[in-house]
Design a protein around this motif. Structure first.
Motif, short mmCIF file in Angstrom:
data_model
loop_
_atom_site.label_atom_id
_atom_site.label_comp_id
_atom_site.label_asym_id
_atom_site.label_seq_id
_atom_site.Cartn_x
_atom_site.Cartn_y
_atom_site.Cartn_z
N TYR A 104 0.85 -1.18 0.00
CA TYR A 104 0.00 0.00 0.00
C TYR A 104 0.89 1.24 0.00
N THR A 110 3.18 6.36 -8.64
CA THR A 110 2.05 6.22 -9.57
C THR A 110 1.97 4.84 -10.22
N ASP A 111 3.08 4.11 -10.24
CA ASP A 111 3.05 2.74 -10.76
C ASP A 111 4.23 1.97 -10.19
N TYR A 123 -2.49 -4.71 -9.84
CA TYR A 123 -2.83 -3.49 -9.09
C TYR A 123 -4.14 -3.68 -8.36
N ASP A 125 -7.80 -2.56 -6.80
CA ASP A 125 -8.91 -1.65 -7.04
C ASP A 125 -8.97 -0.64 -5.90
N THR A 126 -9.61 0.49 -6.18
CA THR A 126 -9.70 1.55 -5.17
C THR A 126 -10.35 1.06 -3.88
N ASN A 127 -11.34 0.21 -4.00
CA ASN A 127 -12.05 -0.27 -2.80
C ASN A 127 -11.23 -1.28 -1.99
N GLU A 128 -10.06 -1.65 -2.50
CA GLU A 128 -9.19 -2.58 -1.77
C GLU A 128 -8.09 -1.86 -1.00
N LEU A 129 -7.99 -0.56 -1.16
CA LEU A 129 -6.94 0.20 -0.49
C LEU A 129 -7.23 0.36 1.00
N ARG A 130 -6.16 0.59 1.77
CA ARG A 130 -6.29 0.76 3.21
C ARG A 130 -5.70 2.10 3.63
N LYS A 134 -2.92 5.57 -1.68
CA LYS A 134 -3.48 6.10 -2.92
C LYS A 134 -3.39 5.07 -4.05
N ILE A 135 -2.50 4.12 -3.90
CA ILE A 135 -2.29 3.07 -4.88
C ILE A 135 -1.84 1.83 -4.13
#
Length: 389
Positions: A104, A110-111, A123, A125-130, A134-135
């Motif tokens: 995380y 950015t990559d 990569y 998904d946004t809903n998997e971030l903690r 941001k990525i």
């Protein structure tokens, strides 16, 4: 009395028995044309101390090479070697845990293009971030049980007729005149054909090297007993704070961490231990014993009963990165002897160990084949320069 090296395996001395020194010695030995001796003050079988950083490492294989092309190659070559060692029935399978690692990032990354070669890379998904991430991205990798792996490296080296000698070396010239005989008491000796310096943080003070670009990067950890954890996570925040949980094959989980340049304090600080526990639990609530999470959120107090020990190590940082190069020293009555440098791996000794060992071997064999060029830098007592990398 000097013994002839004619028609004999060439005599190579490796200075240092951390993960880089052990791996380099084993890599050289595997060629079958060298007699290799490791000289070191500390070995993996010794009690843990801040003088031997490799004991305190995690260690998982997560490259931080970014756009450094040389570092990318070192790390990729090492990953392929470790992946093979860890495969079912592999030579050191029991030292490793293959698992899914999730990274995380709350900084400006950015990559993660430099990690695309890792198995199962994807990569998030946004809903998997903690938290502040941001990525994020995940992949399959290995975590090492470092004390077991270090001893596997050492035992493999000894099983192939390698020699180890405990030496508090003051200057590399002490090995150039009569090899290790001053430390073994032997009346006969073979001339040293080359020295490979894998001294880690010791390269700062070792005579003949005295690399002022080497400095400590203090790291602190907490080892927990949590065999239910079979995955790894790391959180890197915008201010540089990074938190990780690294599972091992024996059921332990290493939690960290800190990265403080030029901090020589040799034992864990209690307040840092508390901070690590809080950050690790926030990142991985599953660390708490399952019964404590049945009907409430876990707290740091739930971790107290599974603490094995806090730890502290001084990583061998180096301005300019890893030093992998050759210099030539004058040996008494013998002429020029190559000295190959392989140190300055910071906190990434395990994840670049096999790659840098291969590069050091290539330099060694090139030097022994071609001999010293006429314009070679010749060192007598002190190196002539340190261009770094």
């Amino acid at each position: 009395m000097a013994l002839s090296n004619d028609n004999q395996a060439k005599e190579i001395i490796v200075i240092g028995a951390g993960v880089v020194g052990l791996t380099t010695a084993l890599k050289i030995q595997e060629q079958g044309t060298y007699r290799v001796t490791i000289v070191a003050e500390t070995f993996p079988t010794d009690p843990k101390s801040s003088r031997y950083t490799s004991h305190w490492a995690g260690a998982h294989h997560v490259s931080h090479a970014y756009d450094d092309q040389r570092q990318r190659k070192l790390d990729q070559d090492t990953f392929h070697a470790l992946w093979k060692l860890s495969e079912p029935g592999g030579a050191a399978e029991g030292c490793f845990l293959r698992h899914t690692q999730t990274e995380y990032r709350g900084d400006d990354l950015t990559d993660a293009e430099w990690l695309h070669y890792m198995p199962d890379f994807k990569y998030l998904d946004t809903n998997e971030l903690r938290g502040p991430a941001k990525i994020g991205f995940s992949f399959s990798t290995v975590t090492m049980n470092t004390p077991a792996y270090l001893n596997w490296l050492l035992s493999s080296f000894l099983a192939k007729n390698g020699t180890i000698i405990r030496v508090s070396l003051q200057h590399i010239s002490q090995l150039l005149e009569r090899g290790t005989s001053p430390y073994t008491g032997a009346h006969s000796y073979r001339d040293v054909d080359a020295i490979v310096v894998c001294a880690g943080l010791g390269a700062r003070s070792l005579g003949g090297v005295e690399d002022n670009d080497v400095y400590p990067i203090r790291g602190q950890t907490v080892l927990l007993r949590a065999p239910w954890i079979k995955f790894g996570r790391t959180m890197t925040e915008a201010d540089g704070t990074y938190t990780y949980t690294m599972p091992r094959s024996n059921g332990d989980v290493l939690c960290g961490g800190t990265r403080v340049p030029n901090d020589w304090y040799p034992v864990p600080r209690p307040e840092v231990t508390e901070d690590i526990l809080a950050r690790a639990l926030q990142l991985t609530p599953e660390l708490a014993p399952p019964q404590t999470r049945v009907d409430r959120d876990p707290t740091v107090e739930d971790l107290r009963s599974i603490i094995i020990e806090p730890g502290c190590g001084l990583r061998p940082g180096r301005k300019g990165g890893i030093r992998i190069e050759v210099e030539w020293f004058d040996a008494p009555a013998r002429g020029k002897v190559p000295v190959v440098y392989n140190y300055g791996h910071s906190g990434y000794g395990f994840l670049s160990s096999w790659g840098s060992a291969s590069m050091a071997l290539d330099l060694l064999e090139g030097a022994l084949t071609s001999g010293a060029p006429t314009n070679a830098d010749i060192c007598v007592g002190h190196p002539s320069g340190n261009p770094g990398n």
